[in-house]
Each structure stands twice: as structure tokens, then as C-alpha cells.
Design a protein around this motif. Structure first.
Motif, mmCIF file in Angstrom:
data_model
loop_
_atom_site.group_PDB
_atom_site.id
_atom_site.type_symbol
_atom_site.label_atom_id
_atom_site.label_comp_id
_atom_site.label_asym_id
_atom_site.label_seq_id
_atom_site.Cartn_x
_atom_site.Cartn_y
_atom_site.Cartn_z
ATOM 1 N N ILE A 139 0.862 -1.191 0.000
ATOM 2 C CA ILE A 139 0.000 0.000 0.000
ATOM 3 C C ILE A 139 0.893 1.234 0.000
ATOM 4 C CG2 ILE A 139 -1.840 1.245 1.183
ATOM 5 C CD1 ILE A 139 -2.456 -1.449 2.644
ATOM 6 N N ILE A 140 0.725 2.111 -0.980
ATOM 7 C CA ILE A 140 1.439 3.387 -1.016
ATOM 8 C C ILE A 140 0.519 4.453 -0.436
ATOM 9 C CG2 ILE A 140 2.488 5.157 -2.480
ATOM 10 C CD1 ILE A 140 3.227 2.979 -4.451
ATOM 11 N N ILE A 141 1.019 5.169 0.553
ATOM 12 C CA ILE A 141 0.235 6.214 1.216
ATOM 13 C C ILE A 141 0.933 7.555 0.994
ATOM 14 C CG2 ILE A 141 -0.745 7.027 3.387
ATOM 15 C CD1 ILE A 141 -0.470 4.132 4.429
ATOM 16 N N GLY A 142 0.242 8.484 0.386
ATOM 17 C CA GLY A 142 0.789 9.833 0.201
ATOM 18 C C GLY A 142 0.433 10.693 1.392
ATOM 19 N N GLY A 143 1.427 10.999 2.230
ATOM 20 C CA GLY A 143 1.181 11.769 3.449
ATOM 21 C C GLY A 143 1.295 13.273 3.258
ATOM 22 N N LYS A 144 0.762 14.019 4.223
ATOM 23 C CA LYS A 144 0.761 15.485 4.211
ATOM 24 C C LYS A 144 0.017 16.050 3.003
ATOM 25 C CE LYS A 144 4.804 16.251 7.137
ATOM 26 N NZ LYS A 144 6.085 16.973 7.307
ATOM 27 N N TYR A 145 -1.100 15.431 2.704
ATOM 28 C CA TYR A 145 -1.911 15.928 1.587
ATOM 29 C C TYR A 145 -2.423 17.339 1.863
ATOM 30 C CZ TYR A 145 -5.599 16.452 -1.844
ATOM 31 O OH TYR A 145 -6.379 16.941 -2.855
ATOM 32 N N ASP A 146 -2.567 17.705 3.129
ATOM 33 C CA ASP A 146 -3.061 19.042 3.464
ATOM 34 C C ASP A 146 -2.158 20.141 2.918
ATOM 35 O OD1 ASP A 146 -1.336 17.835 5.593
ATOM 36 O OD2 ASP A 146 -1.399 19.869 6.388
ATOM 37 N N ILE A 147 -0.878 19.844 2.754
ATOM 38 C CA ILE A 147 0.066 20.796 2.157
ATOM 39 C C ILE A 147 0.095 20.635 0.641
ATOM 40 C CG2 ILE A 147 2.493 21.519 2.065
ATOM 41 C CD1 ILE A 147 2.792 20.566 4.932
ATOM 42 N N PHE A 176 -4.118 8.891 -0.698
ATOM 43 C CA PHE A 176 -3.507 10.073 -0.110
ATOM 44 C C PHE A 176 -4.114 10.306 1.270
ATOM 45 C CE2 PHE A 176 -2.032 12.423 -4.216
ATOM 46 C CZ PHE A 176 -1.109 11.409 -4.428
ATOM 47 N N TYR A 177 -3.291 10.901 2.157
ATOM 48 C CA TYR A 177 -3.667 10.947 3.582
ATOM 49 C C TYR A 177 -3.110 12.202 4.254
ATOM 50 C CZ TYR A 177 -2.589 9.973 8.518
ATOM 51 O OH TYR A 177 -2.408 10.071 9.872
ATOM 52 N N SER A 178 -3.821 12.665 5.247
ATOM 53 C CA SER A 178 -3.329 13.708 6.145
ATOM 54 C C SER A 178 -4.063 13.575 7.473
ATOM 55 C CB SER A 178 -3.575 15.112 5.572
ATOM 56 O OG SER A 178 -3.309 16.108 6.551
ATOM 57 N N TYR A 179 -3.314 13.568 8.570
ATOM 58 C CA TYR A 179 -3.980 13.456 9.867
ATOM 59 C C TYR A 179 -4.645 14.770 10.258
ATOM 60 C CZ TYR A 179 0.060 15.795 12.091
ATOM 61 O OH TYR A 179 1.040 16.687 12.441
ATOM 62 N N LYS A 180 -4.390 15.825 9.479
ATOM 63 C CA LYS A 180 -5.014 17.123 9.759
ATOM 64 C C LYS A 180 -6.370 17.266 9.077
ATOM 65 C CE LYS A 180 -0.705 19.623 10.649
ATOM 66 N NZ LYS A 180 0.138 20.796 10.306
ATOM 67 N N GLU A 181 -6.715 16.304 8.252
ATOM 68 C CA GLU A 181 -8.025 16.332 7.602
ATOM 69 C C GLU A 181 -8.801 15.092 8.056
ATOM 70 O OE1 GLU A 181 -8.144 17.230 3.497
ATOM 71 O OE2 GLU A 181 -6.656 18.849 3.658
ATOM 72 N N SER A 182 -9.848 15.330 8.800
ATOM 73 C CA SER A 182 -10.529 14.251 9.525
ATOM 74 C C SER A 182 -11.028 13.132 8.613
ATOM 75 C CB SER A 182 -11.699 14.818 10.330
ATOM 76 O OG SER A 182 -12.617 15.500 9.484
ATOM 77 N N HIS A 183 -11.541 13.470 7.431
ATOM 78 C CA HIS A 183 -12.087 12.419 6.566
ATOM 79 C C HIS A 183 -10.983 11.532 6.009
ATOM 80 C CE1 HIS A 183 -10.921 15.529 3.688
ATOM 81 N NE2 HIS A 183 -11.075 14.671 2.695
ATOM 82 N N LEU A 184 -9.780 12.113 5.782
ATOM 83 C CA LEU A 184 -8.653 11.314 5.298
ATOM 84 C C LEU A 184 -8.075 10.454 6.421
ATOM 85 C CD1 LEU A 184 -6.796 13.850 2.963
ATOM 86 C CD2 LEU A 184 -8.490 12.108 2.361
#
Length: 295
Positions: A139-147, A176-184
Motif C-alpha cells: 500500500i502506497i500512502i501519500g502523506g501530508k496531503y493538506d500541504i 492520499f492521507y493527512s492526519y489534519k483532515e478528519s475524513h482522510l
């Protein structure tokens, strides 16, 4: 006892209480400071604040099963936070269960490091696990999507093209993922919960629009959909680096450690300890000569 010794003993003890079909292993590697620990803490419902992972950390989760013949499901979780150059040797020391998931998290906010993270992390797992009967789901996860979402649209399209191409070549899942965006955060947490205690990777919905967070199940993408001709990994690399040059970093040469112990796992532990020393803020590069003399 070292962290791997202790964790291996836990794995052995827990596995003896459950069948192979009900033990899972998750390995999470990738970019530093991208939010790996935060995601795992959320998945395992830990309330304390995540701390920096210098080399390798182990934790596990346990869930009771509703089936009468099975008491519980065990999920072993390994997080690697050391240098990617050392990842290949570290993977050989991690005990695995029958169901095995390998997650690579890349920092979308640092576009010059994306290629190196993807290539090194994916080649490491490909070279270490040659047995197709026990090859992990990747699984490839793109982090910090919020930026990343605020970047220029052409850059976002180009980066998404590269990551989708790599995911297609290695036959992986992608989101894609960001812990700063609740739905992601919720979506990523649900995915980890399902691979840890459920039936597998739950990604079913699909989004290939680069203007939104990507989510692409394994096997559902194509070169036509990506918009480029069928390519090898080397061709994707050349195309990517023709526009985004690698980050210019001064990297210390890490001399290979000679085998000096009767058991390979001990050599891996020595390598991990040396890597931990090199990761210290007060590390003096001249210590490399001393470490080599100790072999």
C-alpha cells in the motif's frame, strides 16, 4: 534484550495462542516525519503523543473474534524510522505472520524526496521477499496531503502521474492521507483496522482526479487512464527526474558491515545500533572509522 528480541518473543507468544490465519503483520516505512507514528497511534487507539521513531519500533493490537472457534486476532505492527539505505537489512530481521502488509508512506510536501522514498522502499521489499506465496500486499500512502493540495496544479498532476505509474508497476494500492483532515484520517484508520483485524485491504471506491485525494485500488488503474505510454520503472524514473531533480544532500558513505556473528539476526542488530548512532544529532562522522575497527 534488544527491541527485536523482545518483539520477536511477543510475536512467538501471541502467535502460539492464535492460528496463522488470524495473525497479521503490518510494516510501515517511508519518509521521516510524515506522520507514520500518528497514523499507527490512531489505528491502535493510543492516547499518548507520538514520539520520533529513530530506527525500528514494535507494537501490537488484539481483537476478540465473534467466531466461537477463534479467541482473538493478533496484529503485529512494525514502524521503521531509520535511513532508507538500511531498510533492506532491517526487513530480514522482522518475523512475519501469514498475512503480511507492507505500507510505504511518502511525504507529498517534499517533492524532491518522493522518488527516492518510493524506489528504495519498494525495491527493498521486492528483493527481500521473493517467495510469491508469502509476498505482502503493498500500500502506497501519500502523506501530508493538506500541504500538497495547495501546490500548483501542474506539479500536482505530474507528481500524481509518477506515483500512479509506480503503483501500477508494483501492483499496489494507493491513497492520499493527512492526519489534519478528519475524513482522510478516518479513511486511513479504517483501512488499517480492516487489514489488521478484517479480511484485507478495503479500498473499493476510486478517484484518479489529481485535484482531489487519490484513492486507487490495486489492479484498477491503467496506462491509458494515467495518460502516459506503458513504461518500465527506469523510464518512469527518467521522466520524473527530468523535471524534478533529486534533493541535493550530502550523504555519508555507509560502509557495509562484515558478518562477524554466528547468527544473521545479530549482524542486523549491530547494523541497527550503528544506524541509531549515526542518527544522533551529536554524531561525529569520524566515528565511522572506529565502528569499522570494531568488526
Amino acid at each position: 534484550m534488544s527491541i527485536i528480541d523482545i518483539a520477536a518473543q511477543i510475536v512467538k507468544n501471541e502467535s502460539s495462542e492464535s492460528s496463522d490465519d488470524n495473525a497479521r503483520t503490518i510494516i510501515l516505512a517511508g519518509s521521516k516525519s510524515v506522520g507514520k507514528s500518528h497514523l499507527l497511534y490512531s489505528f491502535l487507539e493510543k492516547s499518548d503523543t507520538p514520539r520520533e521513531t529513530l530506527v525500528l519500533e514494535y507494537s501490537f493490537g488484539r481483537k476478540s473474534s465473534q467466531k466461537q472457534s477463534i479467541d482473538k486476532i493478533i496484529c503485529h505492527v512494525w514502524e521503521y524510522g531509520g535511513r532508507l539505505e538500511m531498510l533492506k537489512s532491517v526487513l530480514t530481521s522482522i518475523p512475519l505472520s501469514k498475512k503480511f502488509y507492507y505500507c510505504v508512506m511518502v511525504d507529498l510536501s517534499k517533492i524532491k524526496t518522493i522518488w527516492d522514498t518510493l524506489e528504495t522502499s519498494l525495491q527493498a521489499v521486492k528483493e527481500n521477499y521473493t517467495d510469491t506465496s508469502n509476498f505482502p500486499e503493498i500500500i502506497i500512502i501519500g502523506g501530508k496531503y493538506d500541504i500538497f493540495k495547495n501546490y500548483d496544479s501542474e506539479i500536482k498532476k505530474f507528481i500524481c502521474t509518477t506515483i500512479r505509474s509506480v503503483a501500477l508497476i508494483f501492483n499496489t494500492y494507493l491513497l492520499f492521507y493527512s492526519y489534519k483532515e478528519s475524513h482522510l484520517l478516518r479513511k486511513a484508520k479504517e483501512m488499517f483496522y480492516t487489514i489488521g483485524f478484517g479480511t484485507g485491504v478495503p479500498l473499493k471506491e476510486k478517484n484518479t482526479n489529481y485535484a482531489k485525494p487519490l484513492i486507487i485500488p490495486k489492479g484498477s488503474d491503467s496506462w491509458d487512464s494515467i495518460g502516459v505510454s506503458a513504461s518500465t520503472l527506469e523510464q518512469v524514473k527518467l521522466r520524473h527526474q527530468s523535471r524534478i531533480a533529486p534533493e541535493n544532500e550530502i550523504k555519508l558513505e555507509v560502509k557495509p558491515l562484515q558478518r562477524t556473528h554466528p547468527e544473521p539476526i545479530l549482524d542486523s542488530l549491530v547494523a541497527l545500533k550503528y544506524e541509531e548512532l549515526r542518527s544522533m544529532e551529536t554524531y561525529d562522522p569520524s566515528i565511522d572509522e572506529h565502528l569499522i575497527l570494531l568488526q
